[in-house]
Design a protein around this motif. Structure first.
Motif, short mmCIF file in Angstrom:
data_model
loop_
_atom_site.label_atom_id
_atom_site.label_comp_id
_atom_site.label_asym_id
_atom_site.label_seq_id
_atom_site.Cartn_x
_atom_site.Cartn_y
_atom_site.Cartn_z
N GLU A 1 0.72 -1.25 -0.02
CA GLU A 1 0.01 -0.04 0.02
C GLU A 1 0.77 1.19 -0.18
O GLU A 1 0.40 2.36 0.34
N GLU B 1 1.13 -0.14 9.74
CA GLU B 1 -0.01 -0.20 10.43
C GLU B 1 -0.21 -1.23 11.40
O GLU B 1 -1.24 -1.69 12.16
N GLY C 1 -3.78 -5.09 3.48
CA GLY C 1 -4.89 -4.09 3.31
C GLY C 1 -5.15 -3.86 1.77
O GLY C 1 -4.40 -4.29 0.87
N SER C 2 -5.95 -2.72 1.58
CA SER C 2 -6.16 -2.58 0.12
C SER C 2 -6.54 -3.61 -0.85
O SER C 2 -6.60 -3.70 -2.03
N ASN D 1 -9.46 -1.05 10.39
CA ASN D 1 -8.17 -0.69 10.10
C ASN D 1 -7.64 0.45 10.83
O ASN D 1 -8.34 1.62 11.08
#
Ligand code: ATP
Ligand code: MG
Ligand code: MG
Ligand code: MG
Length: 352
Positions: free
Chosen positions: A15, A100, A184-185, A311
């Motif tokens: 990401e 993250e 993610g994404s 998230n």
């Protein structure tokens, strides 16, 4: 004197580009009239190889929005030693692994500096979909059926693999979703409808992560809620995402026009309130702080709401769901960024 905000962006994850876009929007908000007299931005771009770059090139990346890769004769760790004491508060706007997931948060904790967002525990539990689901289960939050596996089970034992697929098929059925646990994404996620697709998807997901998860697929509307605060948290208005694609994959997320955000979500008030309540519970269940976006499935036919995921560093461009939800809930973008920095300072001084 102005408060120096160390803006950390880019990073070693799938990401990377999303993080650059988020950082651009935050930098713009920090230089907006109401914040400019209060904050000075110190940008730190983390290249895809993990090396941190200094202020000048980082500033260029923010302005251009284009990733940069400079060969440095420094290890990522050595490149880090340049940064102690240059900022009063840090804003890591990194998505996915190494940003993250608690790693950067651990570094900032060791440096004893305030930073925006969740600490080590909240970040790590929120990032790992297996740990996250266990925390949600413990908190009594309803979610889809799932099975956790490791790369080792998928790759290193050809006798075990068919049995593993049999188990997944009988426990979850088709369609199911194969995901790397820490990403993610929608990177590395596949919706599968057959044994052949399942095998290929597991193999693919294993290239991204040691830990994998397979989930039963649901037919549902996708709704999201934003949370803001530390100990005292608030839930935003609920938003819905609509799209024509098969699921909310990377292309749908980042190609303009492929998805629409509906704020507020056109769902019954009682359902919205239930979602807000679940969002606050989910935030507490993983020990998140500062901010998080919680994603849900609303199964209209039965009226059921299932939690999908949290998230802890959600997309943060001007058109991203998290800031949009707050804008509609009465906190415009520039004020939101200001509040997040203040929350970081409060949490640090309270040592929480
Ligand atoms: P984000 O960018 O929000 O961090 P992510 O990579 O963590 O995304 P998920 O939110 O878990 O991925 O899943 C991405 C999308 O895949 C969902 O928004 C949804 O469209 C689809 N999806 C994931 N799991 C399921 C499921 N169990 N049933 C139906 N659809 C699903
Ligand atoms: Mg996610
Ligand atoms: Mg995410
Ligand atoms: Mg999601």
């Amino acid at each position: 004197t102005k408060l120096r905000v160390g803006l950390l962006f880019g990073g070693r994850s799938g990401e990377h580009q999303v993080s650059i876009s988020s950082a651009r929007a935050i930098a713009k908000a920090l230089s907006a009239e109401q914040n400019a007299s209060k904050y000075e931005i110190i940008p730190f771009y983390i290249q895809e190889d993990g090396c941190w770059l200094g202020k000048e090139i980082s500033q260029e990346v923010i302005e251009s929005g284009i990733p940069h890769l400079e060969v440095q004769n420094l290890s990522p760790w050595r490149s880090l030693s340049q940064v102690t004491d240059v900022a009063d508060v840090w804003f890591p706007i990194l998505h996915g692994p190494n940003g993250e997931d608690g790693t950067i948060q651990g570094l900032l904790t060791l440096m004893q500096v305030p930073f925006v967002g969740s600490g080590v525990l909240g970040s790590a539990v929120g990032m790992d979909k297996i740990a996250m689901k266990m925390a949600f289960q413990q908190a009594g939050l309803p979610q889809v059926k799932y099975k956790a596996l490791t790369r080792g089970q998928v790759w290193s034992n050809p006798c075990v693999f068919p049995k593993l697929c049999d188990e997944i098929e009988s426990a979850l059925g088709y369609p199911c979703f194969v995901k790397p646990a820490n990403l993610g994404s929608s990177v590395g996620i596949t919706k599968v409808r057959s044994r052949q697709e399942l095998e290929a998807a597991l193999d693919n997901a294993a290239t991204y992560d040691r830990r994998l998860i397979v989930e039963a697929g649901v037919v549902a509307r996708e709704v999201e809620c934003a949370v803001l605060g530390n100990e005292q948290t608030k839930a935003s208005i609920v938003g819905e995402i609509t799209f024509d694609s098969d699921f909310y994959d990377y292309e749908t997320k980042y190609t303009p026009g492929k998805a629409d955000l509906l704020i507020p979500a056109p769902i019954p008030d009682a359902v919205s309130r239930q979602i807000q309540d679940m969002a606050l519970q989910a935030f507490a269940a993983v020990d998140a702080a500062g901010l998080a976006r919680i994603d849900f499935f609303f199964i209209e036919a039965s009226g059921e709401v299932l939690i999908n995921e949290i998230n802890t560093l959600p997309g943060f461009t001007a058109t991203s769901m998290y800031p949009q939800l707050w804008a509609y809930s009465g906190i415009p973008f520039a004020e939101l960024v200001d509040r997040l920095i203040q929350l970081a300072l409060e949490r640090h001084s309270g040592n929480k």
